[in-house]
Design a protein around this motif. Structure first.
Motif, PDB file in Angstrom:
ATOM      1  N   MET A 276      -9.683  46.705 -33.483  1.00 44.00           N
ATOM      2  CA  MET A 276     -10.527  45.927 -32.597  1.00 44.00           C
ATOM      3  C   MET A 276     -11.743  45.441 -33.393  1.00 44.00           C
ATOM      4  O   MET A 276     -12.389  46.223 -34.073  1.00 44.00           O
TER       5      MET A 276
ATOM      6  N   THR B 176     -14.097  53.154 -14.790  1.00 44.23           N
ATOM      7  CA  THR B 176     -14.870  54.286 -15.300  1.00 44.23           C
ATOM      8  C   THR B 176     -15.113  55.343 -14.221  1.00 44.23           C
ATOM      9  O   THR B 176     -15.682  55.054 -13.173  1.00 44.23           O
TER      10      THR B 176
ATOM     11  N   THR C 162     -13.886  45.099 -18.935  1.00 41.90           N
ATOM     12  CA  THR C 162     -12.624  45.580 -18.361  1.00 41.90           C
ATOM     13  C   THR C 162     -12.720  47.052 -17.976  1.00 41.90           C
ATOM     14  O   THR C 162     -12.176  47.481 -16.954  1.00 41.90           O
ATOM     15  N   MET C 163     -13.410  47.850 -18.771  1.00 39.43           N
ATOM     16  CA  MET C 163     -13.557  49.280 -18.481  1.00 39.43           C
ATOM     17  C   MET C 163     -14.420  49.541 -17.251  1.00 39.43           C
ATOM     18  O   MET C 163     -14.236  50.556 -16.572  1.00 39.43           O
TER      19      MET C 163
ATOM     20  N   LEU D 121     -13.933  44.468 -23.717  1.00 42.87           N
ATOM     21  CA  LEU D 121     -13.552  45.860 -23.483  1.00 42.87           C
ATOM     22  C   LEU D 121     -14.477  46.500 -22.453  1.00 42.87           C
ATOM     23  O   LEU D 121     -14.024  47.120 -21.497  1.00 42.87           O
ATOM     24  N   GLY D 122     -15.784  46.342 -22.632  1.00 43.24           N
ATOM     25  CA  GLY D 122     -16.747  46.918 -21.692  1.00 43.24           C
ATOM     26  C   GLY D 122     -16.604  46.362 -20.287  1.00 43.24           C
ATOM     27  O   GLY D 122     -16.662  47.104 -19.303  1.00 43.24           O
TER      28      GLY D 122
ATOM     29  N   SER E  50      -4.065  53.101 -19.648  1.00 39.44           N
ATOM     30  CA  SER E  50      -4.268  51.887 -20.445  1.00 39.44           C
ATOM     31  C   SER E  50      -4.889  50.817 -19.560  1.00 39.44           C
ATOM     32  O   SER E  50      -4.492  50.638 -18.410  1.00 39.44           O
TER      33      SER E  50
ATOM     34  N   VAL F 274      -6.227  45.941 -22.679  1.00 41.38           N
ATOM     35  CA  VAL F 274      -7.066  45.081 -23.508  1.00 41.38           C
ATOM     36  C   VAL F 274      -6.391  44.912 -24.867  1.00 41.38           C
ATOM     37  O   VAL F 274      -6.030  45.903 -25.501  1.00 41.38           O
TER      38      VAL F 274
ATOM     39  N   ALA G   4      -9.502  42.099 -28.961  1.00 39.85           N
ATOM     40  CA  ALA G   4     -10.541  41.803 -27.970  1.00 39.85           C
ATOM     41  C   ALA G   4     -11.915  42.168 -28.515  1.00 39.85           C
ATOM     42  O   ALA G   4     -12.056  43.040 -29.373  1.00 39.85           O
ATOM     43  N   THR G   5     -12.928  41.514 -27.999  1.00 38.61           N
ATOM     44  CA  THR G   5     -14.300  41.822 -28.408  1.00 38.61           C
ATOM     45  C   THR G   5     -14.798  43.059 -27.655  1.00 38.61           C
ATOM     46  O   THR G   5     -14.281  43.404 -26.588  1.00 38.61           O
ATOM     47  N   PRO G   6     -15.834  43.716 -28.173  1.00 37.83           N
ATOM     48  CA  PRO G   6     -16.423  44.843 -27.446  1.00 37.83           C
ATOM     49  C   PRO G   6     -16.916  44.440 -26.052  1.00 37.83           C
ATOM     50  O   PRO G   6     -16.849  45.237 -25.121  1.00 37.83           O
TER      51      PRO G   6
END
Length: 69
Positions: A1, A55, A50-51, A47-48, A35, A38, A42-44
């Motif tokens: 990533m 969470t 989508t998470m 990811l953030g 899962s 992502v 993908a960029t950070p």
């Protein structure tokens, strides 16, 4: 990533000499799915985003570093 500068490598803690104390945050998230789908490139930021909806909890470790002048 890739990281925020789109390079697939770790850029470690290296505060400039004499710049003072720097803080570094290590964050671990517990998610409600195995899962989130992502892609590896993908960029950070993606990811953030989508998470965020998956969470259950998170822990934050704050470390400090300083390079003397």
């Amino acid at each position: 990533m890739p990281n925020d500068v789109r390079e697939v490598r770790f850029i470690g803690a290296a505060p400039p000499a004499g710049h003072g104390l720097h803080r570094y945050f290590v964050v671990v998230h517990a998610l409600d799915v195995e899962s989130i789908g992502v892609p590896a490139d993908a960029t950070p930021a993606l990811l953030g985003f989508t998470m965020a909806g998956h969470t259950l909890g998170r822990a934050v470790l704050i470390a400090t570093a300083e390079t003397p002048a």
